[in-house]
Design a protein around this motif. Structure first.
Motif, short mmCIF file in Angstrom:
data_model
loop_
_atom_site.label_atom_id
_atom_site.label_comp_id
_atom_site.label_asym_id
_atom_site.label_seq_id
_atom_site.Cartn_x
_atom_site.Cartn_y
_atom_site.Cartn_z
N SER A 137 0.82 -1.21 0.00
CA SER A 137 0.00 0.00 0.00
C SER A 137 0.85 1.26 0.00
O SER A 137 0.47 2.29 -0.59
N GLU A 179 -8.96 -2.16 -0.59
CA GLU A 179 -7.67 -1.89 0.06
C GLU A 179 -7.20 -3.07 0.91
O GLU A 179 -6.04 -3.09 1.35
N LEU A 185 -3.60 -5.30 -4.41
CA LEU A 185 -2.52 -4.39 -4.00
C LEU A 185 -1.21 -4.75 -4.69
O LEU A 185 -0.42 -3.85 -5.04
N GLU A 187 -0.91 -6.03 -7.68
CA GLU A 187 -1.02 -5.53 -9.05
C GLU A 187 -0.79 -4.02 -9.10
O GLU A 187 -0.11 -3.51 -10.00
N LYS A 188 -1.33 -3.32 -8.12
CA LYS A 188 -1.14 -1.86 -8.07
C LYS A 188 0.32 -1.51 -7.85
O LYS A 188 0.85 -0.60 -8.49
N SER A 191 2.47 -1.90 -10.95
CA SER A 191 2.26 -0.88 -11.99
C SER A 191 2.61 0.53 -11.52
O SER A 191 2.44 1.49 -12.28
N ASN A 192 3.09 0.64 -10.28
CA ASN A 192 3.42 1.95 -9.71
C ASN A 192 4.68 2.50 -10.38
O ASN A 192 5.76 1.91 -10.30
#
Length: 257
Positions: A137, A179, A185, A187-188, A191-192
């Protein structure tokens, strides 16, 4: 080392809460143990407990103080009850507490570094979930995270304790993609484009009831090319295994010297 039992007030929870803290100390006369500490603010490991435990459990079941004595590493062990490190549907906002309020308070009480490269998080079972949740996160805050026998996908919780899972997360449909969903999370984080993913360490005993869940998360993380180190060996969901593996985690952490 200094060991501090800290009771304080959480504005987020509206409760009196507790954490245990180990602080580095330069020592040469402790029998069987030599302590190290650098000048300035200390690198910090947030060490999280499992579903049925509390902030005291790592000190009671392992030799964590002895293991970190030469590393110059502070260890913060907070209590979050059976919250799954979540802003619970039933009310208490433990995710806000653990992700926002606790680090700020701990740094106001003790000389702890706020630099990303000095901050790490680890935990067992529910705490392994919490560790990966924090790191994925907030990749800009944590350099590394470790999960020991982590309850990473929470399938077992919905299946074995559906009423408790509903109080924490709501329905499975509400959980998916939220969340609280580590798969989403991950995957996020992959791609950050602003912050690199923290280093991840994952381990699980092959006889653990969470083993298949751990394999599924490992495969998902690897498919996303996240920087994950995975280890397994014979073991169940018990403290002999975690006492062994926390030593491995401490070897693996990229602690600056």
């Amino acid at each position: 080392m200094a060991f501090i039992q800290c009771d304080f007030s959480s504005e987020t929870l509206g409760l009196a809460v507790s954490m245990n803290v180990i602080l580095p100390q330069n020592t040469t006369q402790q029998i069987g143990m030599e302590g190290a500490a650098s000048e300035g603010k200390h690198p910090t490991l947030y060490l999280l407990h499992g579903l049925s435990d509390d902030h005291s459990i790592w000190m009671r079941r392992t030799s964590i103080e002895r293991y970190v004595s030469k590393l110059g590493l502070a260890v913060v062990m907070p209590a979050v009850n059976r919250s799954y490190y979540a802003n619970m549907v039933s009310g208490p906002q433990y995710w806000t507490f653990i992700s926002e309020e606790l680090p700020k308070l701990a740094r106001s009480f003790f000389p702890l570094s706020d630099k990303r490269e000095d901050n790490f998080v680890a935990g067992l079972s529910m705490g392994g979930y919490g560790a990966f949740k924090l790191a994925l996160s907030f990749p800009e805050r944590y350099a590394a995270a470790a999960s020991l026998s982590g309850a990473l996908l929470t399938d077992w919780m919905f299946d074995a304790r559906p009423q408790e899972a509903a109080l924490i997360f709501g329905s499975k449909e509400r959980f998916a993609g939220s969340e609280n969903d580590l798969a989403a999370l991950a995957e996020k984080a992959a791609s950050n484009e602003v912050a690199a993913s923290p280093l991840l360490y994952q381990c699980c005993g092959t006889e653990d009831f969470l083993y298949k869940e751990n394999i599924r998360f490992r495969d998902h993380a690897q498919s996303l090319s996240l920087p994950i180190t995975y280890e397994e060996e014979p073991g169940t969901h018990e403290w002999g295994y975690w006492d062994m593996k926390i030593q491995r985690v401490l070897e693996w952490l990229p602690i600056r010297t």
